[in-house]
Design a protein around this motif. Structure first.
Motif, mmCIF file in Angstrom:
data_model
loop_
_atom_site.group_PDB
_atom_site.id
_atom_site.type_symbol
_atom_site.label_atom_id
_atom_site.label_comp_id
_atom_site.label_asym_id
_atom_site.label_seq_id
_atom_site.Cartn_x
_atom_site.Cartn_y
_atom_site.Cartn_z
ATOM 1 N N PRO A 14 0.724 -0.961 -0.173
ATOM 2 C CA PRO A 14 0.277 0.444 -0.341
ATOM 3 C C PRO A 14 0.715 1.185 -0.148
ATOM 4 O O PRO A 14 0.598 2.498 -0.588
ATOM 5 C CB PRO A 14 -0.491 -0.170 1.406
ATOM 6 C CG PRO A 14 -0.836 -1.920 1.637
ATOM 7 C CD PRO A 14 0.513 -2.592 0.906
ATOM 8 N N GLN A 15 2.597 1.072 0.818
ATOM 9 C CA GLN A 15 3.018 2.241 0.524
ATOM 10 C C GLN A 15 3.140 3.266 -0.704
ATOM 11 O O GLN A 15 3.419 3.723 -1.472
ATOM 12 C CB GLN A 15 4.151 2.047 1.697
ATOM 13 C CG GLN A 15 4.150 1.928 2.958
ATOM 14 C CD GLN A 15 4.741 1.357 4.012
ATOM 15 O OE1 GLN A 15 6.136 0.732 3.589
ATOM 16 N NE2 GLN A 15 5.589 1.941 4.972
ATOM 17 N N PHE A 16 3.222 1.387 -1.866
ATOM 18 C CA PHE A 16 4.072 1.659 -2.413
ATOM 19 C C PHE A 16 2.739 2.106 -3.552
ATOM 20 O O PHE A 16 3.371 3.199 -4.364
ATOM 21 C CB PHE A 16 4.763 0.653 -3.702
ATOM 22 C CG PHE A 16 6.422 0.205 -2.679
ATOM 23 C CD1 PHE A 16 6.827 0.558 -4.020
ATOM 24 C CD2 PHE A 16 6.196 -0.769 -1.483
ATOM 25 C CE1 PHE A 16 8.642 -0.006 -3.230
ATOM 26 C CE2 PHE A 16 7.689 -0.463 -1.376
ATOM 27 C CZ PHE A 16 8.775 -0.387 -2.110
ATOM 28 N N LEU A 17 1.665 1.790 -4.197
ATOM 29 C CA LEU A 17 0.626 2.232 -4.628
ATOM 30 C C LEU A 17 0.355 4.224 -4.534
ATOM 31 O O LEU A 17 -0.229 4.986 -5.116
ATOM 32 C CB LEU A 17 -0.825 1.091 -4.086
ATOM 33 C CG LEU A 17 -0.196 -0.411 -4.626
ATOM 34 C CD1 LEU A 17 -1.680 -0.864 -3.918
ATOM 35 C CD2 LEU A 17 0.002 0.028 -6.066
ATOM 36 N N ALA A 18 0.296 3.839 -2.982
ATOM 37 C CA ALA A 18 -0.420 5.189 -2.671
ATOM 38 C C ALA A 18 0.782 6.230 -3.038
ATOM 39 O O ALA A 18 1.052 7.502 -4.177
ATOM 40 C CB ALA A 18 0.319 5.514 -1.141
ATOM 41 N N ALA A 19 2.364 5.781 -3.204
ATOM 42 C CA ALA A 19 3.275 6.786 -4.047
ATOM 43 C C ALA A 19 3.240 6.839 -5.415
ATOM 44 O O ALA A 19 3.735 8.107 -6.119
ATOM 45 C CB ALA A 19 4.690 6.196 -3.609
ATOM 46 N N ALA A 20 2.429 5.890 -6.352
ATOM 47 C CA ALA A 20 2.778 5.678 -7.455
ATOM 48 C C ALA A 20 0.932 6.293 -7.917
ATOM 49 O O ALA A 20 1.229 7.344 -8.965
ATOM 50 C CB ALA A 20 1.277 4.363 -7.995
ATOM 51 N N LYS A 21 0.404 7.153 -6.859
ATOM 52 C CA LYS A 21 -0.697 8.243 -7.120
ATOM 53 C C LYS A 21 -0.028 9.775 -7.084
ATOM 54 O O LYS A 21 -0.784 10.931 -7.476
ATOM 55 C CB LYS A 21 -1.713 8.264 -6.175
ATOM 56 C CG LYS A 21 -2.520 6.694 -6.678
ATOM 57 C CD LYS A 21 -4.234 6.565 -5.248
ATOM 58 C CE LYS A 21 -4.309 5.674 -5.919
ATOM 59 N NZ LYS A 21 -5.166 4.740 -4.764
ATOM 60 N N GLY A 22 1.634 9.919 -6.496
ATOM 61 C CA GLY A 22 1.652 10.939 -6.520
ATOM 62 C C GLY A 22 2.896 11.867 -7.806
ATOM 63 O O GLY A 22 2.267 11.272 -8.738
ATOM 64 N N ARG A 23 3.583 12.442 -7.569
ATOM 65 C CA ARG A 23 4.288 13.090 -8.588
ATOM 66 C C ARG A 23 4.935 11.983 -9.540
ATOM 67 O O ARG A 23 6.403 11.298 -8.840
ATOM 68 C CB ARG A 23 4.905 14.142 -8.559
ATOM 69 C CG ARG A 23 3.737 15.600 -8.653
ATOM 70 C CD ARG A 23 4.414 16.968 -8.695
ATOM 71 N NE ARG A 23 5.545 17.297 -9.526
ATOM 72 C CZ ARG A 23 6.338 18.066 -9.055
ATOM 73 N NH1 ARG A 23 6.312 18.556 -8.081
ATOM 74 N NH2 ARG A 23 7.705 18.333 -9.507
ATOM 75 N N SER A 24 5.965 11.755 -10.238
ATOM 76 C CA SER A 24 7.260 10.916 -11.013
ATOM 77 C C SER A 24 7.986 11.586 -11.808
ATOM 78 O O SER A 24 6.875 12.930 -13.118
ATOM 79 C CB SER A 24 6.233 10.066 -11.056
ATOM 80 O OG SER A 24 6.055 10.301 -12.600
ATOM 81 N N GLU A 25 8.984 11.692 -11.704
ATOM 82 C CA GLU A 25 10.113 12.164 -12.857
ATOM 83 C C GLU A 25 11.399 11.061 -13.252
ATOM 84 O O GLU A 25 11.567 9.748 -13.146
ATOM 85 C CB GLU A 25 11.339 13.346 -11.992
ATOM 86 C CG GLU A 25 10.330 14.773 -11.963
ATOM 87 C CD GLU A 25 10.411 15.231 -13.319
ATOM 88 O OE1 GLU A 25 10.614 14.809 -14.577
ATOM 89 O OE2 GLU A 25 9.155 16.057 -13.021
ATOM 90 N N ALA A 26 11.576 10.872 -14.791
ATOM 91 C CA ALA A 26 11.846 9.774 -15.241
ATOM 92 C C ALA A 26 13.224 9.724 -15.795
ATOM 93 O O ALA A 26 13.119 10.823 -16.596
ATOM 94 C CB ALA A 26 11.159 8.640 -15.860
ATOM 95 N N ARG A 27 14.096 9.415 -15.632
ATOM 96 C CA ARG A 27 15.976 10.067 -16.513
ATOM 97 C C ARG A 27 16.510 8.439 -16.494
ATOM 98 O O ARG A 27 16.448 8.375 -15.691
ATOM 99 C CB ARG A 27 15.822 11.097 -15.089
ATOM 100 C CG ARG A 27 17.556 11.492 -16.099
ATOM 101 C CD ARG A 27 17.177 12.511 -16.436
ATOM 102 N NE ARG A 27 18.196 12.777 -17.541
ATOM 103 C CZ ARG A 27 19.770 14.105 -17.775
ATOM 104 N NH1 ARG A 27 18.105 15.311 -17.041
ATOM 105 N NH2 ARG A 27 20.268 14.340 -17.949
ATOM 106 N N GLY A 28 16.942 8.160 -17.530
ATOM 107 C CA GLY A 28 17.812 7.244 -17.942
ATOM 108 C C GLY A 28 17.137 6.525 -17.381
ATOM 109 O O GLY A 28 16.499 5.685 -17.560
#
Length: 141
Positions: A14-28
């Motif tokens: 559930p902690q990982f699923l909650a974080a998935a609903k926030g902002r994200s940035e991808a780089r390399g």
């Protein structure tokens, strides 16, 4: 951003699923997801994951070990207190040169720390709000 704060690990789904609903940035070699917990706690949560798409168990474990070390070095300086971060390994994480991986993690953490401006609202009709921004398909005859 250099305040001393407690780091703890995210271990439950559930902690990982909650974080998935926030902002994200991808780089390399990394994707970082961030969730502002807004619970008043100054602790920073760190989680690490790698999917089977990037390789077998040996490759996934190596990628996660590298991300854990990068987070250990960079999170105290670039992470924001009261947030949870999930580091997701990508295809090249296990083989990426160390300095480039550190650069990717630092860039993503810095981007997540800077607030974003809200997007401009669109006109109700779906057309641009500025009439001068309309582009004609063909010249008049």
């Amino acid at each position: 951003m250099t305040d001393a704060f407690e780091l703890h690990r995210l271990k439950r789904r559930p902690q990982f699923l909650a974080a998935a609903k926030g902002r994200s940035e991808a780089r390399g070699g990394v994707v970082i997801q961030m969730l502002d917990r807004a619970d008043g706690s100054e602790a920073v949560g760190l989680g690490f994951t790698a999917t089977r798409k990037i390789g077998g168990a040996v490759v996934r474990n190596r990628a996660k070990r590298r991300l854990r070390e990068a987070a250990r070095l960079l999170a105290p300086a670039h992470a924001l207190a009261g947030r949870d971060y999930v580091f997701i390994a990508r295809m090249g994480t296990a083989d990426r040169p160390w300095d480039r991986l550190l650069d990717d993690v630092k860039w993503a953490l810095t981007r997540l720390a800077t607030p974003r401006a809200a997007p401009a609202p669109a006109a109700p009709s779906g057309r641009p709000a500025d009439p001068s921004a309309v582009v004609q398909d063909s010249p008049p005859r």
